[in-house]
Design a protein around this motif. Sequence first.
Motif, mmCIF file in Angstrom:
data_model
loop_
_atom_site.group_PDB
_atom_site.id
_atom_site.type_symbol
_atom_site.label_atom_id
_atom_site.label_comp_id
_atom_site.label_asym_id
_atom_site.label_seq_id
_atom_site.Cartn_x
_atom_site.Cartn_y
_atom_site.Cartn_z
ATOM 1 N N CYS A 85 0.848 -1.187 0.000
ATOM 2 C CA CYS A 85 0.000 0.000 0.000
ATOM 3 C C CYS A 85 0.886 1.239 0.000
ATOM 4 C CB CYS A 85 -0.955 0.012 1.198
ATOM 5 S SG CYS A 85 -0.128 0.131 2.803
ATOM 6 N N TYR A 86 0.272 2.387 -0.241
ATOM 7 C CA TYR A 86 1.050 3.624 -0.347
ATOM 8 C C TYR A 86 1.647 4.005 1.005
ATOM 9 C CZ TYR A 86 2.471 7.976 -2.539
ATOM 10 O OH TYR A 86 3.229 9.007 -3.056
ATOM 11 N N LYS A 87 0.957 3.685 2.088
ATOM 12 C CA LYS A 87 1.509 3.957 3.417
ATOM 13 C C LYS A 87 2.805 3.191 3.629
ATOM 14 C CE LYS A 87 -0.355 2.136 7.153
ATOM 15 N NZ LYS A 87 -1.295 1.884 8.288
ATOM 16 N N GLU A 88 2.818 1.911 3.258
ATOM 17 C CA GLU A 88 4.048 1.129 3.371
ATOM 18 C C GLU A 88 5.157 1.729 2.514
ATOM 19 O OE1 GLU A 88 3.367 -3.444 4.675
ATOM 20 O OE2 GLU A 88 3.705 -3.040 2.553
ATOM 21 N N TYR A 89 4.784 2.211 1.344
ATOM 22 C CA TYR A 89 5.782 2.785 0.437
ATOM 23 C C TYR A 89 6.448 4.010 1.054
ATOM 24 C CZ TYR A 89 7.539 5.413 -3.593
ATOM 25 O OH TYR A 89 8.307 6.156 -4.461
ATOM 26 N N ILE A 90 5.635 4.936 1.529
ATOM 27 C CA ILE A 90 6.189 6.141 2.149
ATOM 28 C C ILE A 90 6.967 5.782 3.410
ATOM 29 C CG2 ILE A 90 5.598 8.319 3.293
ATOM 30 C CD1 ILE A 90 5.352 8.418 0.263
ATOM 31 N N GLY A 91 6.443 4.848 4.198
ATOM 32 C CA GLY A 91 7.063 4.517 5.473
ATOM 33 C C GLY A 91 8.315 3.675 5.376
ATOM 34 N N SER A 92 8.529 3.002 4.232
ATOM 35 C CA SER A 92 9.731 2.173 4.085
ATOM 36 C C SER A 92 10.688 2.754 3.051
ATOM 37 C CB SER A 92 9.342 0.729 3.730
ATOM 38 O OG SER A 92 8.640 0.657 2.503
ATOM 39 N N ASN A 93 10.253 2.873 1.797
ATOM 40 C CA ASN A 93 11.151 3.393 0.760
ATOM 41 C C ASN A 93 11.596 4.822 1.025
ATOM 42 O OD1 ASN A 93 9.674 1.086 -0.610
ATOM 43 N ND2 ASN A 93 11.094 1.659 -2.263
ATOM 44 N N TRP A 94 10.750 5.606 1.695
ATOM 45 C CA TRP A 94 11.083 7.012 1.955
ATOM 46 C C TRP A 94 11.463 7.257 3.412
ATOM 47 C CZ3 TRP A 94 12.072 10.665 -1.550
ATOM 48 C CH2 TRP A 94 11.662 10.428 -2.867
ATOM 49 N N SER A 95 11.702 6.189 4.158
ATOM 50 C CA SER A 95 12.119 6.339 5.556
ATOM 51 C C SER A 95 13.543 6.883 5.645
ATOM 52 C CB SER A 95 12.055 4.984 6.264
ATOM 53 O OG SER A 95 12.660 5.060 7.540
ATOM 54 N N PRO A 96 13.840 7.723 6.644
ATOM 55 C CA PRO A 96 15.228 8.133 6.858
ATOM 56 C C PRO A 96 16.126 6.951 7.231
ATOM 57 C CG PRO A 96 13.828 8.876 8.673
ATOM 58 C CD PRO A 96 12.916 8.385 7.588
ATOM 59 N N ASN A 97 15.513 5.812 7.589
ATOM 60 C CA ASN A 97 16.274 4.616 7.951
ATOM 61 C C ASN A 97 16.366 3.608 6.804
ATOM 62 O OD1 ASN A 97 16.551 5.470 10.704
ATOM 63 N ND2 ASN A 97 14.440 4.806 11.058
ATOM 64 N N VAL A 98 16.053 4.037 5.584
ATOM 65 C CA VAL A 98 15.939 3.081 4.482
ATOM 66 C C VAL A 98 17.247 2.351 4.204
ATOM 67 C CG1 VAL A 98 16.401 4.802 2.673
ATOM 68 C CG2 VAL A 98 15.072 2.740 2.140
ATOM 69 N N GLU A 99 18.379 3.022 4.360
ATOM 70 C CA GLU A 99 19.654 2.333 4.110
ATOM 71 C C GLU A 99 19.888 1.215 5.126
ATOM 72 O OE1 GLU A 99 22.880 5.057 3.800
ATOM 73 O OE2 GLU A 99 22.032 6.110 2.072
ATOM 74 N N LEU A 100 19.441 1.422 6.362
ATOM 75 C CA LEU A 100 19.519 0.360 7.363
ATOM 76 C C LEU A 100 18.637 -0.813 6.967
ATOM 77 C CD1 LEU A 100 20.255 -0.872 10.113
ATOM 78 C CD2 LEU A 100 18.429 0.524 11.136
ATOM 79 N N TYR A 101 17.420 -0.522 6.495
ATOM 80 C CA TYR A 101 16.516 -1.597 6.082
ATOM 81 C C TYR A 101 17.135 -2.404 4.934
ATOM 82 C CZ TYR A 101 13.062 1.297 8.587
ATOM 83 O OH TYR A 101 12.385 2.049 9.517
ATOM 84 N N GLN A 102 17.787 -1.717 4.007
ATOM 85 C CA GLN A 102 18.413 -2.423 2.893
ATOM 86 C C GLN A 102 19.606 -3.259 3.369
ATOM 87 O OE1 GLN A 102 18.863 1.095 0.288
ATOM 88 N NE2 GLN A 102 17.534 0.037 -1.175
ATOM 89 N N THR A 103 20.344 -2.720 4.331
ATOM 90 C CA THR A 103 21.465 -3.477 4.893
ATOM 91 C C THR A 103 20.974 -4.750 5.575
ATOM 92 O OG1 THR A 103 22.807 -1.485 5.207
ATOM 93 C CG2 THR A 103 23.375 -3.407 6.547
ATOM 94 N N LEU A 104 19.887 -4.633 6.351
ATOM 95 C CA LEU A 104 19.317 -5.809 7.015
ATOM 96 C C LEU A 104 18.811 -6.816 5.987
ATOM 97 C CD1 LEU A 104 17.331 -4.094 9.921
ATOM 98 C CD2 LEU A 104 19.485 -5.362 10.092
ATOM 99 N N GLY A 105 18.237 -6.308 4.899
ATOM 100 C CA GLY A 105 17.759 -7.200 3.849
ATOM 101 C C GLY A 105 18.885 -7.992 3.224
ATOM 102 N N ARG A 106 19.990 -7.325 2.971
ATOM 103 C CA ARG A 106 21.157 -8.034 2.423
ATOM 104 C C ARG A 106 21.682 -9.060 3.428
ATOM 105 N NH1 ARG A 106 22.600 -2.650 1.254
ATOM 106 N NH2 ARG A 106 22.284 -2.097 -0.951
#
Length: 294
Positions: A85-106
């Motif tokens: 949903c758009y809320k998830e998009y703004i809250g994850s892809n546009w989060s100031p912590n997005v690089e951390l989320y990508q690091t955890l994903g890797r």
Amino acid sequence: MASLDPDTDIMYVCRSNLVLRSQMRVILSETYNRKRLPEAMEHNVETVWSDRLAKNPKLYNGTKFRIDSVSIEGDALTVNLGVTCYKEYIGSNWSPNVELYQTLGRQYCNNPQVYLSDPLGVGSFVLTSDNRVILLRRSVHCGEAPGLWDVPGGHAEPEELVGKKSFEEIDVSSMDSQAVTDEIFDSILREIRDEVNLPQSSLSDPELLGIARNTTSASRPSMEFLVRCSLKSEEVVSRYQQGNQAEADESTSIKMLPLEDAVVLETKNPDLWREMAPSGKGCFILYRLTNRSP
């Protein structure tokens, strides 16, 4: 696959033949939904959305398809989709912590996008009968790339198939694969009709150029299509200026680029290229990579 601009990456390009709707197969599964973050981080997704909504009340939390991956076999393209949903998009892809989320994903899943919403966008290289390409100036009220030039586009909408449900209520595996494919292809025609005020009868069936990722929104993907319009550029401008389009508040002006300029826009008009939305850049690059330059 790298593109030629830091705002975009190319996920997939149709180098030989463009993909028709009859050549695309969709596989739907909850395993392709966004993976939830640890609880404290997941709460931040809601916080980021609330903050953005407070600043721009025009934002709407609609359901979207989430693209996980693609594979190619012969001339057929398989697309693996979940929902978001758009809320998830703004809250994850546009989060100031997005690089951390990508690091955890890797680190945990060998996939930097697994914790991100990555809603599937659609865009189109619309070519008029006199070989002009449509660009629209995005409104300052748009949720992303406000005020930039872009191709007509938006999203395929699960709501068109299941009604107004939250994405958590959608049993994605029960959705009809062909209906989802048709919604993806039909959605870009709908966006062109609603954003430019063109009759759908003047538009050809979309042909997929490829998939571009917007690196300014943490590699959010968008399917980019070629659509031919039977109208001349002056007719397109006239219809746009009539102001009857359903999504008139999403753009403020229109520009018709000669095709020969559009395919070399980075060098022909670098100032305009800098004013292009990443999605528009990705669409132009994909058109050129498919070897459809004049």
